[in-house]
Design an enzyme around this catalytic site. Structure first.
Site, PDB file in Angstrom:
ATOM      1  N   LYS A   1      16.718  17.747 -28.973  1.00 58.75           N
ATOM      2  CA  LYS A   1      17.415  16.872 -28.032  1.00 58.75           C
ATOM      3  C   LYS A   1      18.478  16.043 -28.755  1.00 58.75           C
ATOM      4  O   LYS A   1      18.344  15.787 -29.947  1.00 58.75           O
ATOM      5  CB  LYS A   1      16.413  15.889 -27.401  1.00 58.75           C
ATOM      6  CG  LYS A   1      15.465  16.488 -26.403  1.00 58.75           C
ATOM      7  CD  LYS A   1      14.559  15.414 -25.809  1.00 58.75           C
ATOM      8  CE  LYS A   1      13.570  16.003 -24.823  1.00 58.75           C
ATOM      9  NZ  LYS A   1      14.188  16.608 -23.639  1.00 58.75           N
TER      10      LYS A   1
ATOM     11  N   ARG B   1       5.845  22.840 -19.398  1.00 60.83           N
ATOM     12  CA  ARG B   1       5.260  23.932 -18.607  1.00 60.83           C
ATOM     13  C   ARG B   1       4.377  24.832 -19.472  1.00 60.83           C
ATOM     14  O   ARG B   1       3.442  25.447 -18.983  1.00 60.83           O
ATOM     15  CB  ARG B   1       6.383  24.704 -17.906  1.00 60.83           C
ATOM     16  CG  ARG B   1       7.391  25.295 -18.820  1.00 60.83           C
ATOM     17  CD  ARG B   1       8.708  25.634 -18.124  1.00 60.83           C
ATOM     18  NE  ARG B   1       9.590  24.474 -17.967  1.00 60.83           N
ATOM     19  CZ  ARG B   1      10.802  24.527 -17.434  1.00 60.83           C
ATOM     20  NH1 ARG B   1      11.284  25.664 -16.964  1.00 60.83           N
ATOM     21  NH2 ARG B   1      11.539  23.435 -17.333  1.00 60.83           N
TER      22      ARG B   1
HETATM   23  N1  BES Z   1      10.234  15.842 -21.110  1.00 58.04           N
HETATM   24  C1  BES Z   1      11.413  16.550 -20.769  1.00 58.04           C
HETATM   25  C2  BES Z   1      11.962  16.175 -19.396  1.00 58.04           C
HETATM   26  C3  BES Z   1      12.592  14.818 -19.287  1.00 58.04           C
HETATM   27  C4  BES Z   1      13.838  14.573 -19.814  1.00 58.04           C
HETATM   28  C5  BES Z   1      11.957  13.819 -18.605  1.00 58.04           C
HETATM   29  C6  BES Z   1      14.423  13.337 -19.681  1.00 58.04           C
HETATM   30  C7  BES Z   1      12.539  12.588 -18.452  1.00 58.04           C
HETATM   31  C8  BES Z   1      13.775  12.328 -19.005  1.00 58.04           C
HETATM   32  C9  BES Z   1      11.139  18.044 -20.751  1.00 58.04           C
HETATM   33  O1  BES Z   1      10.232  18.500 -21.681  1.00 58.04           O
HETATM   34  C10 BES Z   1      12.426  18.719 -21.026  1.00 58.04           C
HETATM   35  O2  BES Z   1      12.914  18.579 -22.102  1.00 58.04           O
HETATM   36  N2  BES Z   1      12.948  19.437 -20.050  1.00 58.04           N
HETATM   37  C11 BES Z   1      14.180  20.095 -20.179  1.00 58.04           C
HETATM   38  C12 BES Z   1      14.071  21.442 -19.535  1.00 58.04           C
HETATM   39  C13 BES Z   1      15.224  22.347 -19.813  1.00 58.04           C
HETATM   40  C14 BES Z   1      15.252  22.737 -21.273  1.00 58.04           C
HETATM   41  C15 BES Z   1      15.098  23.563 -18.941  1.00 58.04           C
HETATM   42  C16 BES Z   1      15.251  19.241 -19.507  1.00 58.04           C
HETATM   43  O3  BES Z   1      14.962  18.628 -18.473  1.00 58.04           O
HETATM   44  O4  BES Z   1      16.343  19.167 -20.038  1.00 58.04           O
HETATM   45 MN    MN Z   2      11.169  18.953 -23.542  1.00 57.75          MN
END
Ligand code: BES
Ligand code: MN
Ligand code: ZN
Length: 495
Positions: free
Chosen positions: A274, A348
């Protein structure tokens, strides 16, 4: 916080602060009227000076004649006809932060007529208890910090006494659950690790004889074949844990309600790392798991006649030489193979194995809670949680519970039309579905693992914590879950 129902003559009530409601155009609520009479019109005389015409705001008065209370705090509730639980709790919230500032930590609330029922009394008490939460584990309060309320008495008429007492007991239980969820969420990632969560579940079981806990270690998960969950923790030095809590308050033969929560104690994204901005907030990626802890505690404290199973798959998601790589294929407990196209879609992966594991308990219904997608925040903002289910009846039940508990959800589709976005050339399913409808395709992924039971998914990415200056965990959706469980177990909530 101590919550108590009281009755008797309000004028004689000894309290540091008596809180009374005033409607628009200086119309006194019924309890305020009684106090006005006892003080020889001092309340209405005060209002005539015009600082609070009842629509909004508050007014604090000292040493009114004829009253045993040290102070009277008048709160504006808007138009009498339009007054509802929301206006009461909002006004109470403002008033309580004032009391905290002047460091008054005990108060007596006399709710206005028509809001002196189970629902309003519970909402008011819960609001007060929530306002008293302070995070202090790694930051001690300053000497002049606001003082949280230690005790709230609520005055009600004899006729609603039983319902109000039940409301207060429930509010106390839900508040305890919410506080636990907030505390676990707020703890930094270096304290709140998967092992820490596992230990907390063991402590909870020690403290509450009604609760039992089992923690599955990595070798046990390996033996079962949880290849998806374990692939996520492989990139971390912290071992994954699968926490299984059981509360049996219901009939021996009654099928359990199962709650599953994403317990990702820190999500750096893994190899698909990230950006640095706000990455600290990914300590909240275990908020779904925290809500399972909170709802279990609330249900237990309320003594609900229901059987409950709480499952929390706990792991970190970090980059490492041993971590998942884009393109890796893993085999889930269900036997389905998964192509990991983005290691940041890890929630997931840990949830799918937990959801398959649940089948053995033959649950009546399964709810999972997860900070699953940023896309859910894009779709809905930070007010409702996203609700996904194919089960219309269950959707109605959850939506209603959210409304009643001021912890709302909004339903998004889970149509098969989206499933093709998860097609993979190298596995049964891919772990991401492209740019479109990211919250939906994440739910669609989970749907492939939940065919054996009734199931709903709550995406709490936008609701589990507040970002910005007031950063902190909200404890959502513990209120919704508590309400859902109260209704499911058929406990009386009317007055
Ligand atoms: N924990 C995150 C989702 C999230 C991001 C929650 C920001 C709250 C604030 C999750 O694990 C994630 O990283 N999801 C990705 C999915 C994507 C790679 C398809 C996302 O939301 O960017
Ligand atoms: Mn994630
Ligand atoms: Zn995550």
């Amino acid at each position: 916080m101590e919550l108590k129902i009281v009755g008797g003559d309000l004028a004689n009530a000894k309290t540091p602060c008596l809180i009374l409601g005033v409607f628009d155009k200086r119309k006194l609520s019924r309890p305020a009227e009684a106090v006005d009479k006892a003080s020889d019109g001092a309340v209405s005389a005060l209002l005539k000076k015009g600082d609070l015409d009842g629509g909004k705001g508050w007014l604090l008065a000292y040493d009114l004649p004829g009253l045993a209370a040290e102070r009277v705090l008048l709160i504006g509730l808007g138009k009498r006809k339009e007054s509802d639980r929301g206006k009461l709790t909002k006004a109470l919230g403002v008033a309580l932060s004032r009391l905290a500032e002047i460091r008054v930590d005990k108060a007596l609330l006399a709710p206005p007529e028509r809001l002196d029922n189970y629902v309003s009394v519970r909402a008011a008490a819960l609001k007060a208890a929530q306002a008293a939460y302070r995070y202090e584990e790694t930051k001690k309060p300053k000497d002049d910090a606001s003082l949280p309320l230690a005790a709230l008495d609520i005055w009600v008429d004899k006729r609603v006494r039983a319902a109000a007492a039940r409301a207060l007991a429930h509010a106390g239980a839900i508040a305890e659950g919410v506080a636990l969820a907030r505390e676990l969420g707020n703890l930094p990632g270096n304290r709140c690790t998967p092992s820490y969560l596992a230990e907390r579940s063991v402590t909870l079981a020690d403290e509450h004889p009604g609760l039992t806990t089992e923690v599955l270690e990595e070798d046990a998960m390996q033996a079962l074949g949880m290849g998806a969950l374990l692939s996520v923790s492989r990139g971390s030095r912290q071992p994954a844990k699968l926490i299984v809590m059981t509360y049996r308050g219901g009939d021996e033969n009654a099928k359990p309600v199962a709650l599953v929560g994403k317990g990702l104690t820190f999500d750096a994204g893994g190899i698909s790392i990230k950006p640095a901005t706000d990455m600290d907030e990914m300590k909240y990626d275990m908020a779904g798991g925290a809500s399972v802890f909170g709802a279990m505690v609330a249900a237990m404290r309320m003594g609900l006649p229901i059987n409950l199973i709480g499952v929390v798959p706990a792991s970190e998601n970090l980059p490492d030489g041993n971590a998942n790589k884009p393109g890796d294929v893993v085999t889930s407990l269900s036997g389905q193979t998964i192509e990991i196209l983005n290691t940041d879609a890890e929630g997931r992966l840990i949830l799918c194995d937990a959801l398959t594991y649940l089948e053995r308990f033959e649950p009546a219904v399964v709810l999972d809670m997860a900070t699953l997608t940023g896309a859910c925040i894009v779709a809905l903002g930070r007010h409702p949680s996203g609700l996904f289910t194919r089960d219309d009846k269950l959707a109605a039940e959850i939506t209603y519970a959210g409304e009643a508990a001021d912890d709302r959800v909004w339903r998004l589709p889970l149509w098969d039309d989206y499933q093709q976005q998860l097609d993979s050339n190298f596995a049964d399913i891919a772990n991401i579905g492209g740019r479109d409808a990211g919250a939906v395709t994440a739910a669609c992924f989970l749907a492939r693992f939940t065919k054996a039971y009734r199931w709903a998914h709550l995406d709490i990415a936008g609701t589990a914590w507040v970002t910005g200056k007031e950063k902190g965990a909200t404890g959502r959706p513990v209120p919704l879950l508590s309400e859902f469980l109260i209704r499911r177990s058929g406990v009386e909530t009317e007055s």
